[in-house]
Write a protein that holds these residues in place. Structure first.
Motif, short mmCIF file in Angstrom:
data_model
loop_
_atom_site.label_atom_id
_atom_site.label_comp_id
_atom_site.label_asym_id
_atom_site.label_seq_id
_atom_site.Cartn_x
_atom_site.Cartn_y
_atom_site.Cartn_z
N ASN A 109 0.99 -1.26 0.00
CA ASN A 109 0.06 -0.12 0.04
C ASN A 109 0.91 1.38 -0.18
O ASN A 109 1.87 1.66 0.91
CB ASN A 109 -0.83 -0.05 1.14
N VAL A 110 0.58 2.03 -0.94
CA VAL A 110 1.35 3.48 -0.91
C VAL A 110 0.21 4.50 -0.38
O VAL A 110 -0.96 4.52 -1.01
CB VAL A 110 1.61 3.78 -2.34
N ARG A 111 0.55 5.25 0.75
CA ARG A 111 -0.11 6.23 1.19
C ARG A 111 0.27 7.95 0.85
O ARG A 111 1.09 7.85 0.57
CB ARG A 111 -0.29 5.94 2.73
N ARG B 152 -3.40 6.53 9.33
CA ARG B 152 -4.56 7.29 9.22
C ARG B 152 -4.60 7.96 7.61
O ARG B 152 -5.71 8.63 7.50
CB ARG B 152 -4.39 8.45 10.28
N TYR B 153 -3.53 8.13 7.02
CA TYR B 153 -3.44 8.53 5.69
C TYR B 153 -4.17 7.56 4.62
O TYR B 153 -3.94 6.56 4.70
CB TYR B 153 -2.19 9.02 5.10
N PRO B 154 -5.01 8.16 3.37
CA PRO B 154 -5.60 7.14 2.73
C PRO B 154 -4.58 6.47 1.84
O PRO B 154 -3.58 7.11 1.53
CB PRO B 154 -6.58 8.09 2.10
N ILE B 155 -5.19 5.19 1.39
CA ILE B 155 -4.27 4.59 0.45
C ILE B 155 -4.29 5.43 -0.95
O ILE B 155 -5.29 5.58 -1.44
CB ILE B 155 -4.58 3.12 0.44
N VAL C 176 5.15 9.43 -6.44
CA VAL C 176 5.61 9.28 -5.11
C VAL C 176 4.71 9.03 -4.05
O VAL C 176 3.39 9.57 -4.20
CB VAL C 176 6.22 10.89 -4.75
N GLY C 177 5.00 8.56 -2.96
CA GLY C 177 4.00 8.35 -1.76
C GLY C 177 4.55 7.70 -0.86
O GLY C 177 6.10 7.43 -0.65
#
Length: 164
Positions: free
Chosen positions: A43-45, A51-54, A84-85
């Motif tokens: 998963n990259v958030r 707490r940050y969305p994917i 970027v994530g």
């Protein structure tokens, strides 16, 4: 108080304070640096925390990515197309890989184009980096080993030179 502030300023302005910025990173490792994805689902958030969305999910084990920032147990990464994530550091592996770029590439028996081509690889094939010279890297695709020009792969800087 003024004397203490002057001492702190002198310490911060000293050559010791100008040491490698990686000392300030949570990992103590240099930034930027290349690593690879440890799992086939990562998963990259949007930010450094659950707490940050994917933003998106990678489905590519061993894909090379570049760590460009660190925050606690999170790493901000950039991939070959510039996306970027943030990912958890546990999703990354120090094993070095690279990606064949642009078009099918010949891989050679020796680090020179006059050498015999022994493998032809398609774009976006992931190779394991074994060692790199100034202009060439020795890579492995499965059990086969060969040389490729650095300019034809993504996952290693032009300046990097290392042995396996």
């Amino acid at each position: 108080m003024l004397k203490r502030a002057a001492v702190i300023f002198l310490l911060l302005a000293s050559p010791l304070a100008a040491q490698d910025a990686s000392i300030l990173n949570p990992s103590g490792l240099p930034i930027p640096r290349f690593v690879s994805l440890k799992y086939d689902e990562v998963n990259v958030r949007v930010g450094p925390g659950k707490r940050y969305p994917i933003r998106w999910v990678y489905h590519r084990l061993r894909l090379p990515v570049q760590v460009i920032e660190e925050f606690a147990h999170w790493r901000k990464i950039k991939d070959y197309d510039g996306s970027v994530g943030w990912v958890q550091k546990a999703m990354l592996d120090g094993a070095r890989t690279a990606l064949i770029m642009d078009k099918p590439q010949n891989l050679y028996a020796e680090p020179e184009v006059s050498s015999a081509p022994i493998i032809r690889a398609s774009p976006l094939v992931i190779v394991n980096l074994l060692n790199c010279k100034p202009d060439w890297c020795k890579v492995a695709i499965g059990e086969r080993k060969a040389w490729i020009r650095k300019a034809d792969i993504w996952g290693v800087t032009r300046e990097e030179v290392f042995d396996d």
